[in-house]
Every structure is written in C-alpha cells, then in structure tokens.
Design an enzyme around this catalytic site. Structure first.
Site, PDB file in Angstrom:
ATOM      1  N   ASP A  45       0.823  -1.209   0.000  1.00 39.42           N
ATOM      2  CA  ASP A  45       0.000   0.000   0.000  1.00 39.42           C
ATOM      3  C   ASP A  45       0.859   1.262   0.000  1.00 39.42           C
ATOM      4  OD1 ASP A  45      -2.291  -1.482  -0.058  1.00 39.42           O
ATOM      5  OD2 ASP A  45      -2.786  -1.223   2.064  1.00 39.42           O
ATOM      6  N   ASN A 122      -5.098   8.578   2.291  1.00 40.87           N
ATOM      7  CA  ASN A 122      -5.362   7.929   3.576  1.00 40.87           C
ATOM      8  C   ASN A 122      -5.795   8.925   4.644  1.00 40.87           C
ATOM      9  OD1 ASN A 122      -5.018   5.286   2.907  1.00 40.87           O
ATOM     10  ND2 ASN A 122      -3.065   5.013   3.976  1.00 40.87           N
ATOM     11  N   GLU A 123      -4.867   9.813   5.024  1.00 39.50           N
ATOM     12  CA  GLU A 123      -5.192  10.732   6.109  1.00 39.50           C
ATOM     13  C   GLU A 123      -4.207  11.889   6.167  1.00 39.50           C
ATOM     14  OE1 GLU A 123      -2.015   8.544   7.045  1.00 39.50           O
ATOM     15  OE2 GLU A 123      -3.837   7.400   7.507  1.00 39.50           O
ATOM     16  N   ARG A 148      -7.400  20.177  23.075  1.00 39.42           N
ATOM     17  CA  ARG A 148      -6.080  20.103  23.695  1.00 39.42           C
ATOM     18  C   ARG A 148      -5.687  18.637  23.758  1.00 39.42           C
ATOM     19  NH1 ARG A 148      -8.753  24.238  26.282  1.00 39.42           N
ATOM     20  NH2 ARG A 148      -7.589  26.186  26.625  1.00 39.42           N
ATOM     21  N   ASP A 150      -2.579  15.514  22.016  1.00 39.22           N
ATOM     22  CA  ASP A 150      -1.383  15.216  21.217  1.00 39.22           C
ATOM     23  C   ASP A 150      -1.537  15.625  19.762  1.00 39.22           C
ATOM     24  OD1 ASP A 150      -0.238  14.216  23.464  1.00 39.22           O
ATOM     25  OD2 ASP A 150      -0.278  12.112  22.852  1.00 39.22           O
ATOM     26  N   ALA A 162      -6.376   2.650   8.444  1.00 36.54           N
ATOM     27  CA  ALA A 162      -4.955   2.872   8.705  1.00 36.54           C
ATOM     28  C   ALA A 162      -4.775   3.520  10.081  1.00 36.54           C
ATOM     29  CB  ALA A 162      -4.354   3.709   7.581  1.00 36.54           C
ATOM     30  N   SER A 166      -6.135   2.845  14.472  1.00 35.27           N
ATOM     31  CA  SER A 166      -5.315   2.692  15.669  1.00 35.27           C
ATOM     32  C   SER A 166      -5.657   3.728  16.730  1.00 35.27           C
ATOM     33  CB  SER A 166      -3.831   2.783  15.304  1.00 35.27           C
ATOM     34  OG  SER A 166      -3.473   4.105  14.937  1.00 35.27           O
ATOM     35  N   ALA A 185      -5.226  11.400  22.026  1.00 32.49           N
ATOM     36  CA  ALA A 185      -4.983  11.640  23.458  1.00 32.49           C
ATOM     37  C   ALA A 185      -5.435  13.030  23.893  1.00 32.49           C
ATOM     38  CB  ALA A 185      -3.505  11.422  23.782  1.00 32.49           C
TER      39      ALA A 185
END
Length: 267
Positions: A45, A122-123, A148, A150, A162, A166, A185
């Site tokens: 990919d 994808n992103e 606020r 990560d 993808a 996760s 996060a």
C-alpha cells in the site's frame, strides 16, 4: 494504452516489475512514465501511495492497480504468482474503474504566502512541535470545540483502516463520500473538555482548525511529513478529485477488513 510501473525497490518487487514490463511491451502497450493510462505498483500500500502522489495531477486520466509482495494490502490486491494473469487482463483492457473519495488539505498562512493545498488518499494529521496541540475546531462554519491533546487526524473512508483505526476511529466503507476527525490523546478534565469521539462528516461539510497556541505545526499528508510555519488555518474537506482504481475482479471491502484484522491465516 500507456502504462508505468512503480516498484518498492526490493529484489522480488524489482524482478516482478521487469517481468511485467516485458510482458506488457510484448502485448504492444507503451511504457510512459509521464502520462500513463494505468499505473501498476509492486510492493504494498505504501508503494501505491507514493504512486498516487506522483500522479496526483493525472487522477482523472490514470487508474492504479497494485501487486503486494508483502502482507495483504487494502489497495494492492494481486499476488506475485498472478502477475501473468494480471498483465493479460491489462493488455485486454478487461477491467472496470472504481473511484474512492480523497481528502483536500488547505493550509492558509498569516503572511502573504499562497495557500498550500494537498490531496490525501489515507489521512492527514496535525501535531504541535510543543507538547500539547491547542486548536479551535470549526465544523461547517460553526465553532465546535477547543481541542487540547497530542494531535488530530482527518482520514478518508479508504484510509479509515490505517492510522485512524489505531486511534479508535470507525471503519468507513469507501463508497461513502465522507471524512473522519479523530482525536489523539485529548485532555479531558473539569477544566478542559472535548467531544472525545470520532466524528464522521459528509461531503458538503468542512472542518477548519484554528491555532490557539503557536503558529508552527507538523502536518502529515499520507507519508509526507511537513513543518508549516506561521499557520492561520488548516482546512479539510472531501476533495472534488477522486482516485481511480482498475478493478479486474471483485475485491470486497469488508472481506479486506476481515482478512487484515480478523483472519490471522491470511498472508
């Protein structure tokens, strides 16, 4: 018909690429790296993602097909022993073309620089060089939240399996013209709050990120990692362009999901 081949660069992929090129030339197809009608990628990919960005200015005229020489891919669905069968199908023009939605990423700067515009298959992610990313999020022109955490990830339906997955995002069928916003996060306590859930936005909506803390950000677009300075806004929407795949046989999306994440016997 004009074609090009992109290899991952390992010995197996290079050998298959040489064989495919010889076969296709024998069938009378023309090798053309500048204006191919079809691009054959051999690797995985990631190889197909590289080819997509290489030919992003020809998306209306170029279709992609992939051979995987590693693990089963979501885009590369052919296996090395099938190379002759694939080549014959290409030579006979025996395929349909399907289209998947793409993500448009537009970065506006505070200075006089022109906007930077990218397409993602994808992103795209946004992170701060500092420890915490602080961004105001606007959805379809309306203030939504102050994030606020990560970072933030905006994915296409085909890219939802993808990095988005996760992060706990939903898997979206690529027949749906949509994009998904997923948090990395996020900070949630008595003072700071976010929605805390992935958001799926339809094609006619926009997502705009406005910096609150710091003007410099790390922005990824698929495999590209880019540091952007003096950022005013980062805007996302479902792109007008679509990526085209040459489909020679059924390749059901949910079977790909099953084979990749559930059936451990699939290689």
């Amino acid at each position: 018909m004009r074609y090009s081949i992109q290899s991952r660069g390992d010995d197996l992929s290079n050998d298959l690429a040489a064989r495919a090129k010889q076969y296709l030339n024998d069938f009378g197809l023309v090798y053309d790296e500048k204006e191919p009608d079809i691009v054959l990628t051999i690797g995985g990919d990631g190889t197909l993602l590289h080819a997509f960005h290489r030919y992003r200015d020809r998306l209306a005229d170029t279709a992609f097909v992939g051979v995987h020489t590693g693990h089963l891919g979501f885009y590369a669905d052919w296996q090395p022993p099938e190379i002759e069968k694939l080549v014959i199908s290409i030579a006979k023009h025996d395929y349909d073309v399907i289209e998947y939605p793409l993500l448009e990423v537009a970065i506006q700067y505070r200075n006089d620089m022109n906007d930077a515009v990218y397409l993602a298959m994808n992103e795209s992610t946004v992170k701060s060089p500092d420890v915490t990313l602080v961004m105001d999020v606007e959805l379809n022109g309306m203030p939504f939240e102050r994030f606020r955490g990560d970072g933030l990830c905006v994915s296409t339906p085909s890219g939802s399996t993808a990095y988005n997955k996760s992060l706990g995002g939903a898997i979206i069928h690529p027949a749906l013209p949509a994009m998904q916003l997923t948090e990395m996060a996020s900070i949630n306590n008595r003072v700071f709050r976010t929605v805390g859930s992935p958001l799926v936005l339809p094609a006619h909506h926009t997502c705009v990120l406005k910096p609150v803390k710091g003007p410099d950000f790390m922005v990824t677009v698929d495999h590209l990692h880019l540091l952007h300075k003096d950022v005013k806004t980062i805007s996302y929407r479902v792109a007008d362009e679509r990526v085209r795949f040459a489909r020679f046989r059924p390749f059901p999306f949910w079977k790909r999901v099953h084979d990749s994440f559930i059936d451990s016997d699939v290689r």
